[in-house]
Design a protein around this motif. Structure first.
Motif, PDB file in Angstrom:
ATOM      1  N   LEU A   1       0.827  -1.202   0.000  1.00  0.00           N
ATOM      2  CA  LEU A   1       0.000   0.000   0.000  1.00  0.00           C
ATOM      3  C   LEU A   1       0.864   1.256   0.000  1.00  0.00           C
ATOM      4  N   LEU A   2       1.881   1.256   0.847  1.00  0.00           N
ATOM      5  CA  LEU A   2       2.774   2.415   0.899  1.00  0.00           C
ATOM      6  C   LEU A   2       3.426   2.650  -0.458  1.00  0.00           C
ATOM      7  N   HIS A   3       3.817   1.575  -1.120  1.00  0.00           N
ATOM      8  CA  HIS A   3       4.534   1.692  -2.392  1.00  0.00           C
ATOM      9  C   HIS A   3       3.666   2.381  -3.447  1.00  0.00           C
ATOM     10  N   VAL A   4       2.403   2.021  -3.527  1.00  0.00           N
ATOM     11  CA  VAL A   4       1.509   2.652  -4.501  1.00  0.00           C
ATOM     12  C   VAL A   4       1.328   4.132  -4.177  1.00  0.00           C
ATOM     13  N   ILE A   5       1.047   4.432  -2.900  1.00  0.00           N
ATOM     14  CA  ILE A   5       0.794   5.816  -2.498  1.00  0.00           C
ATOM     15  C   ILE A   5       2.060   6.660  -2.639  1.00  0.00           C
ATOM     16  N   TRP A   6       3.192   6.104  -2.271  1.00  0.00           N
ATOM     17  CA  TRP A   6       4.470   6.835  -2.286  1.00  0.00           C
ATOM     18  C   TRP A   6       4.905   7.142  -3.718  1.00  0.00           C
ATOM     19  N   THR A   7       4.904   6.130  -4.576  1.00  0.00           N
ATOM     20  CA  THR A   7       5.394   6.344  -5.939  1.00  0.00           C
ATOM     21  C   THR A   7       4.487   7.306  -6.709  1.00  0.00           C
ATOM     22  N   THR A   8       3.184   7.123  -6.614  1.00  0.00           N
ATOM     23  CA  THR A   8       2.283   8.013  -7.347  1.00  0.00           C
ATOM     24  C   THR A   8       2.290   9.419  -6.772  1.00  0.00           C
ATOM     25  N   GLY A   9       2.463   9.532  -5.449  1.00  0.00           N
ATOM     26  CA  GLY A   9       2.539  10.856  -4.832  1.00  0.00           C
ATOM     27  C   GLY A   9       3.750  11.629  -5.304  1.00  0.00           C
ATOM     28  N   PHE A  10       4.903  10.978  -5.351  1.00  0.00           N
ATOM     29  CA  PHE A  10       6.109  11.671  -5.794  1.00  0.00           C
ATOM     30  C   PHE A  10       6.103  11.900  -7.303  1.00  0.00           C
ATOM     31  N   ALA A  11       5.412  11.043  -8.038  1.00  0.00           N
ATOM     32  CA  ALA A  11       5.264  11.297  -9.483  1.00  0.00           C
ATOM     33  C   ALA A  11       4.427  12.548  -9.723  1.00  0.00           C
ATOM     34  N   THR A  12       3.495  12.834  -8.810  1.00  0.00           N
ATOM     35  CA  THR A  12       2.730  14.077  -8.906  1.00  0.00           C
ATOM     36  C   THR A  12       3.624  15.290  -8.690  1.00  0.00           C
ATOM     37  N   LEU A  13       4.555  15.182  -7.746  1.00  0.00           N
ATOM     38  CA  LEU A  13       5.469  16.287  -7.463  1.00  0.00           C
ATOM     39  C   LEU A  13       6.530  16.445  -8.547  1.00  0.00           C
TER      40      LEU A  13
ATOM     41  N   VAL B   1       9.869   7.469  -8.860  1.00  0.00           N
ATOM     42  CA  VAL B   1       8.878   8.158  -9.688  1.00  0.00           C
ATOM     43  C   VAL B   1       8.539   7.327 -10.920  1.00  0.00           C
ATOM     44  N   ARG B   2       9.546   6.737 -11.544  1.00  0.00           N
ATOM     45  CA  ARG B   2       9.285   5.941 -12.751  1.00  0.00           C
ATOM     46  C   ARG B   2       8.423   4.717 -12.443  1.00  0.00           C
ATOM     47  N   GLU B   3       8.556   4.176 -11.229  1.00  0.00           N
ATOM     48  CA  GLU B   3       7.743   3.008 -10.868  1.00  0.00           C
ATOM     49  C   GLU B   3       6.259   3.348 -10.804  1.00  0.00           C
ATOM     50  N   ALA B   4       5.935   4.617 -10.648  1.00  0.00           N
ATOM     51  CA  ALA B   4       4.523   5.007 -10.591  1.00  0.00           C
ATOM     52  C   ALA B   4       3.794   4.667 -11.875  1.00  0.00           C
ATOM     53  N   ALA B   5       4.527   4.566 -12.967  1.00  0.00           N
ATOM     54  CA  ALA B   5       3.896   4.238 -14.250  1.00  0.00           C
ATOM     55  C   ALA B   5       3.282   2.844 -14.251  1.00  0.00           C
ATOM     56  N   CYS B   6       3.669   2.030 -13.271  1.00  0.00           N
ATOM     57  CA  CYS B   6       3.119   0.676 -13.176  1.00  0.00           C
ATOM     58  C   CYS B   6       1.694   0.663 -12.641  1.00  0.00           C
ATOM     59  N   PHE B   7       1.238   1.793 -12.084  1.00  0.00           N
ATOM     60  CA  PHE B   7      -0.040   1.813 -11.385  1.00  0.00           C
ATOM     61  C   PHE B   7      -1.064   2.672 -12.118  1.00  0.00           C
ATOM     62  N   THR B   8      -2.325   2.271 -12.000  1.00  0.00           N
ATOM     63  CA  THR B   8      -3.437   3.017 -12.576  1.00  0.00           C
ATOM     64  C   THR B   8      -4.150   3.811 -11.484  1.00  0.00           C
ATOM     65  N   GLY B   9      -5.064   4.661 -11.904  1.00  0.00           N
ATOM     66  CA  GLY B   9      -5.889   5.364 -10.935  1.00  0.00           C
ATOM     67  C   GLY B   9      -6.684   4.402 -10.079  1.00  0.00           C
ATOM     68  N   ALA B  10      -7.136   3.308 -10.675  1.00  0.00           N
ATOM     69  CA  ALA B  10      -7.873   2.295  -9.904  1.00  0.00           C
ATOM     70  C   ALA B  10      -6.976   1.660  -8.849  1.00  0.00           C
ATOM     71  N   ASP B  11      -5.693   1.456  -9.173  1.00  0.00           N
ATOM     72  CA  ASP B  11      -4.754   0.902  -8.195  1.00  0.00           C
ATOM     73  C   ASP B  11      -4.616   1.832  -6.993  1.00  0.00           C
ATOM     74  N   LEU B  12      -4.518   3.132  -7.263  1.00  0.00           N
ATOM     75  CA  LEU B  12      -4.379   4.095  -6.176  1.00  0.00           C
ATOM     76  C   LEU B  12      -5.648   4.134  -5.327  1.00  0.00           C
TER      77      LEU B  12
END
Length: 485
Positions: free
Chosen positions: A323-335, A351-362
């Motif tokens: 859970l932390l990994h999804v929130i952390w990567t997508t959060g920093f990709a926003t920044l 940040v690049r790992e955030a590309a692995c996740f969708t909005g539904a994942d978040l």
């Protein structure tokens, strides 16, 4: 940098110098007109000038501002017929270099913002400044606070005052190092996965992550309610003083909560009582290094000897780094939507790992986090406090993104910090107290976890057991705390 590196004992051994007084002691000295806030500010600035080139706790030192703040405080103390009410009047403090401050460089530990001069103070900075404190400067942090070390491309990592060849931790590493080295009695930090508690543990200080909303958070963060600001200090009482200053509602953060002024300081003065303690040596199904877990078990035994009821619980809710990994990567990709070469290499990879996740994942991660929060709350409900080690490992090399392994298992950027990030995910208040030291003299912290929005009870419990958990008999445990209590 000077060719002469100071001995760690010079950085951490207590003296009668003004730089080792607690904030509470300084207030008493000011009230009796025995010491001037200007003297105190200058003493701290002199110590910073003498040693910080080796510790690297500060990115920017605001000497002129500190002395101006101190002169204003001196006038207020001198002309008041009774002790002035402002809680930090004349007390030196430091701000993490992520906190916007009007007219003062705030680099965020990033090459992209190394010269940023904010045009407005954050609510947090406003509260500390209007409480009468003397701002010494901005402390070292990793870029945007992304990792649990303070290494960055602006000024490098903060080093541990107990061993300059080890990290002070992070991301609030400069804040913890500054407190531990006698550069400031109190400092502010921010905690999204342990960034107050990890450096506090590594440096042998007190660090508190309050419940979400106790301290208003603005500007907002894409990491949401898992992030909280909190104090670092050398005693629970001083940390409580800073927590009182920082707490209370602000219209810019609609999640911020009401606060009774002075409530945390009053909580420290409650009569001690026997506590129902849950000891979680294998939180999340994972085991810390023996170097850490052994001394924590000894501290828990001292608590039992002191009359507290301790239940050892090995079956706990499972670790949820996923859970932390999804929130952390997508959060920093926003920044940082463009992870270019000017970004910290490790942060760019996150940040690049955030590309692995969708909005539904978040969305699913946030839903599951709420379920996890409820599960942990129910698990902890029968107890006054829970206890774990604060960190799974002792301090590692400064500037490293993470330790190489934990008990032989390879570590990544944050999964090694499960003992702290668990309670960011669940939003429980948590704090760390200095407990012991390794054979090499590196501090070990013990973590106390409370119930949602019962932060006063957690602070009261910490104040009651502070002297019990601290084992000062170890010859390598060089720390000023025992002589300050």
């Amino acid at each position: 940098m000077s060719d002469t590196v100071p001995r760690e004992a010079d950085l951490t051994a207590p003296t009668d110098d003004l730089t080792w007084k607690t904030a509470a002691q300084l207030r008493e000295l000011y009230a009796r007109k025995e010491v001037s806030p200007v003297e105190v500010a200058q003493a701290h600035l002199d110590r910073i000038a003498q040693y910080d080139e080796h510790v690297n706790a500060f990115v920017t030192i605001t000497a002129d501002r500190a002395l101006a703040d101190a002169r204003a405080a001196e006038d207020e103390w001198r002309t008041s017929e009774t002790a002035p009410a402002r809680p930090l009047l004349g007390i030196p403090f430091a701000l993490k270099d992520l906190v916007p401050t009007t007219g003062i460089r705030t680099t965020k530990g990033s090459a992209r913002t190394r010269d940023w001069i904010p045009s407005a103070d954050s609510p947090l900075a406003q509260r500390l400044l209007t409480s009468g404190g003397a701002l010494l400067g901005k402390t070292t942090t990793s870029e945007a606070g992304w990792k649990a070390d303070s290494g960055n491309r602006v000024n490098g990592p903060a080093r541990n005052p107990h061993s300059l060849t080890h990290t002070a931790g992070g991301s609030s590493g400069g804040a913890a190092a500054a407190v531990a080295a006698g550069f400031t009695p109190v400092a502010q930090g921010g905690d999204g996965a342990g960034s107050v508690r990890i450096p506090a543990s590594f440096c042998g200080t007190v660090g508190i992550k309050p419940s979400t909303g106790i301290i208003p958070y603005f500007p907002p963060t894409p990491l949401g309610p898992i992030v909280a600001n909190g104090p670092l200090a050398r005693t629970v009482a001083d940390a409580a003083l800073l927590l009182d200053v920082l707490s209370g509602p602000d219209h810019r953060d609609p999640t911020s909560l009401p606060h009774s002024p002075g409530g945390f300081v009053r909580a420290c003065k409650r009569p001690p009582r026997s506590l129902r303690i849950a000891y979680l040596p294998t939180l999340g199904g994972r085991t810390p290094e023996e170097t850490v877990s052994g001394p924590i078990a000894q501290a828990v035994a001292r608590l039992e000897d002191a009359g507290h009821t301790v239940n050892v619980l090995d079956a706990t809710p499972h670790d949820r780094f996923d859970l932390l990994h999804v929130i952390w990567t997508t959060g920093f990709a926003t920044l940082f939507p463009d992870p270019g070469e000017d970004l910290d290499t490790g942060l760019a990879a996150v940040v690049r790992e955030a590309a692995c996740f969708t909005g539904a994942d978040l969305a699913a991660a946030h839903l599951q986090r709420q379920q996890y929060k409820a599960e942990m709350s129910e698990f902890l409900a029968p107890y006054d406090v829970a206890i774990t080690p604060t960190c799974a490992v002792p301090p590692f090399a400064p500037g490293a993104d993470h330790p190489d392994t934990v008990r032989g298992r390879p570590a990544n950027y944050l999964d090694w910090a499960w003992l702290t990030y668990t309670f960011n995910l669940t939003e429980h208040p948590a704090l760390t107290l200095p407990c012991a030291a390794t054979a090499e003299g590196l501090p070990i912290g013990i973590q106390l976890i409370g119930h949602h929005y019962r932060d006063h009870d957690l602070v009261a419990a910490a104040a009651a057991i502070e002297t019990t958990v601290r084992n000062t008999s170890m010859p390598s445990f060089k720390h000023p705390l025992p002589e300050l209590i």
